[in-house]
Write an enzyme that holds these catalytic residues in place. Structure first.
Site, PDB file in Angstrom:
ATOM      1  N   ASP A   1     -27.532  -2.334 -27.038  1.00  0.00           N
ATOM      2  CA  ASP A   1     -28.362  -1.338 -26.949  1.00  0.00           C
ATOM      3  C   ASP A   1     -27.422  -0.637 -25.416  1.00  0.00           C
ATOM      4  O   ASP A   1     -27.280  -0.681 -24.568  1.00  0.00           O
ATOM      5  CB  ASP A   1     -30.123  -1.501 -25.908  1.00  0.00           C
ATOM      6  CG  ASP A   1     -30.281  -2.803 -26.974  1.00  0.00           C
ATOM      7  OD1 ASP A   1     -30.798  -2.517 -28.314  1.00  0.00           O
ATOM      8  OD2 ASP A   1     -31.125  -3.209 -26.929  1.00  0.00           O
TER       9      ASP A   1
ATOM     10  N   ASP B   1     -29.714   0.510 -31.015  1.00  0.00           N
ATOM     11  CA  ASP B   1     -29.194  -0.747 -31.219  1.00  0.00           C
ATOM     12  C   ASP B   1     -28.117  -0.629 -32.078  1.00  0.00           C
ATOM     13  O   ASP B   1     -27.981  -1.078 -33.356  1.00  0.00           O
ATOM     14  CB  ASP B   1     -30.550  -1.574 -31.488  1.00  0.00           C
ATOM     15  CG  ASP B   1     -30.131  -3.307 -31.562  1.00  0.00           C
ATOM     16  OD1 ASP B   1     -28.993  -3.316 -31.082  1.00  0.00           O
ATOM     17  OD2 ASP B   1     -31.406  -4.635 -32.237  1.00  0.00           O
TER      18      ASP B   1
ATOM     19  N   ASN C   1     -26.007  -3.591 -31.939  1.00  0.00           N
ATOM     20  CA  ASN C   1     -25.387  -5.208 -31.822  1.00  0.00           C
ATOM     21  C   ASN C   1     -24.376  -5.466 -31.727  1.00  0.00           C
ATOM     22  O   ASN C   1     -23.800  -6.169 -32.577  1.00  0.00           O
ATOM     23  CB  ASN C   1     -26.501  -5.350 -33.449  1.00  0.00           C
ATOM     24  CG  ASN C   1     -27.881  -6.457 -33.640  1.00  0.00           C
ATOM     25  OD1 ASN C   1     -28.225  -7.199 -33.070  1.00  0.00           O
ATOM     26  ND2 ASN C   1     -28.505  -5.672 -34.576  1.00  0.00           N
TER      27      ASN C   1
ATOM     28  N   ASP D   1     -37.558  -8.543 -27.591  1.00  0.00           N
ATOM     29  CA  ASP D   1     -36.899  -8.607 -26.951  1.00  0.00           C
ATOM     30  C   ASP D   1     -35.403  -7.769 -26.528  1.00  0.00           C
ATOM     31  O   ASP D   1     -34.648  -8.686 -25.638  1.00  0.00           O
ATOM     32  CB  ASP D   1     -36.217 -10.365 -28.311  1.00  0.00           C
ATOM     33  CG  ASP D   1     -35.842  -9.943 -29.281  1.00  0.00           C
ATOM     34  OD1 ASP D   1     -36.355  -8.827 -29.546  1.00  0.00           O
ATOM     35  OD2 ASP D   1     -34.986 -10.331 -30.134  1.00  0.00           O
TER      36      ASP D   1
END
Lengths: 257, 257
Positions: free
Chosen positions: A218, A145, A147, A247
């Site tokens: 991701d 991930d 971000n 999520d």
DNA sequence: GCCCACTTGG
DNA sequence: CCAAGTGGGC
């Protein structure tokens, strides 16, 4: 060889989801983020039962990363060298001749937050380390991930997102610097194919999933030797529709080795 | 006519338990305690769907009482007259000619706590009011969670419980004063029968249920006219074994009217 | 133990 | 919206 990433947002809550998903998708490596578990609570036995080795580094409440693999991992590292960091955000291991680095990159909170500066510093340290690793490992995957949504088309609504956290120029530059070390964003190799979903994360708030208000944050980034062998990369969007979902959904890349 | 009581320890959590239980046990009146719901959140519609009227008085987090009834309730009262009390612990209504008073009596915490004094004061005010009500209503039931086990045999372990909170002489005297107004503890009319379980509450802690470490603290007290018509009184102990149970089970009294 | 409210993080 | 921690009540 299949390598996947999944931010599970608490492995305690998502353990059964992961086991069920692995049953249907017996990938060779699965990188997990936001396990939110101290190492003494990591459910190694359950994954061993499912045929997976696991290595992990975690903490209470926040962060925590792991690598699950069919083959035994070697040369495991549990942190970014050259950065003092309380957060458990990095784990690396060599599996079947591939160097896999799993990361949970900082969120950054807001552009004017100290957490944003931490995010940029963290990416810089990561880029430096990945360059060194890539010099040593021909076959390397950096996944997790991040971000960061790399481009406007990686958001459901560029008018809303451009310039904001996860989509700001400094964050994109930081991600770009990782790619500059010679890595390829595998997803982009196949984005024109039919049935490809564009996002990997949908906010729990404001009915993000119902509105398909997602982002692609991701990623699976591959070294040249692996990128040229990449045959597919997709998000398993269906996981977002299950009961008590994370999520984020799994992202899987396939390599012909 | 069947009249029941159940401390549900959050109606939010136990709503489905109550509906399922009513489906199998269509009692005429069910008194609920510890609903922990403000009135604007009380699920009247769900109970109406199941064929029940509901009246209720509640608050956030603590206390909260309700009466569900097949017949429409009249002359509803929502508090103990003659006691200023923030806590929502009392609700009364007349249903099919029977005056039903539902109570959630204070726990008392410990013998040396100010909450213990409040408990005794509260019982005194209740006794005074019940005497007045009994003078007016020939058919009267006082039911709920009294937080008093009347006798040693109403505990799983008298050696442990005698003299302690829920079983102390002042509390038993306070309960006795209620009975002195002419009420009968219906359960005692049938305790010699086969298959009668002795307790109505088992602590969540220390495997209270697994060890059958219970107390009888939920009661149905009836005026003479009703006590003589009472044909059964039992605890529905099976509810304690379900998933996510309340720590209390329903107690049902049956009257031949 | 279990339930609630509140807070922090996302 | 979801998860996890804290603190109070019983």
């Amino acid at each position: 060889m299949q390598i996947a990433t999944w931010n599970v947002n608490s492995l305690n809550v998502r353990q059964e989801h992961v086991l069920a998903w692995l049953e249907n998708n017996p990938v060779d490596v699965l990188a997990l983020q936001e396990t939110k578990l101290t190492d003494d609570r990591f459910p190694s036995a359950a994954f061993a039962e499912a045929g997976y080795h696991s290595v992990f580094t975690g903490q209470k409440t926040y962060n925590g990363v792991a690598l699950l693999s069919r083959d035994a991992p070697t040369d495991v590292e549990f942190a970014l060298p050259g950065l003092v960091d309380e957060h458990k955000r990095v784990i690396a291991a060599t599996v079947a001749g591939v160097r896999v680095i799993g990361v949970y990159c900082p969120n950054g909170a807001a552009l004017d937050s100290p957490k944003f500066d931490y995010k940029l510093d963290w990416f810089a340290a990561l880029a430096e380390w990945v360059a060194a690793e890539a010099a040593v490992h021909d076959r390397l995957v950096l996944t997790g991930d991040f971000n960061v949504a790399p481009r406007p088309e990686d958001t459901h609504d560029p008018d809303k997102w451009e310039g904001r956290i996860l989509c700001s120029p400094p964050e994109r530059a930081a991600l770009e610097k990782l790619l500059d070390t010679g890595l390829t964003d595998c997803w982009r190799l196949f984005e024109e194919r039919e049935g490809r979903h564009r996002f990997t994360w949908w906010d729990y708030r404001n009915g993000g999933w119902a509105r398909n208000a997602g982002l692609r944050i991701d990623h699976v980034l591959a070294s040249p030797a692996l990128a040229s062998a990449c045959r597919d990369c997709r998000a398993h969007v269906g996981e977002r529709g299950r009961k008590r979902p994370s999520d984020h959904v799994p992202v899987v890349a396939e390599f012909e080795l």
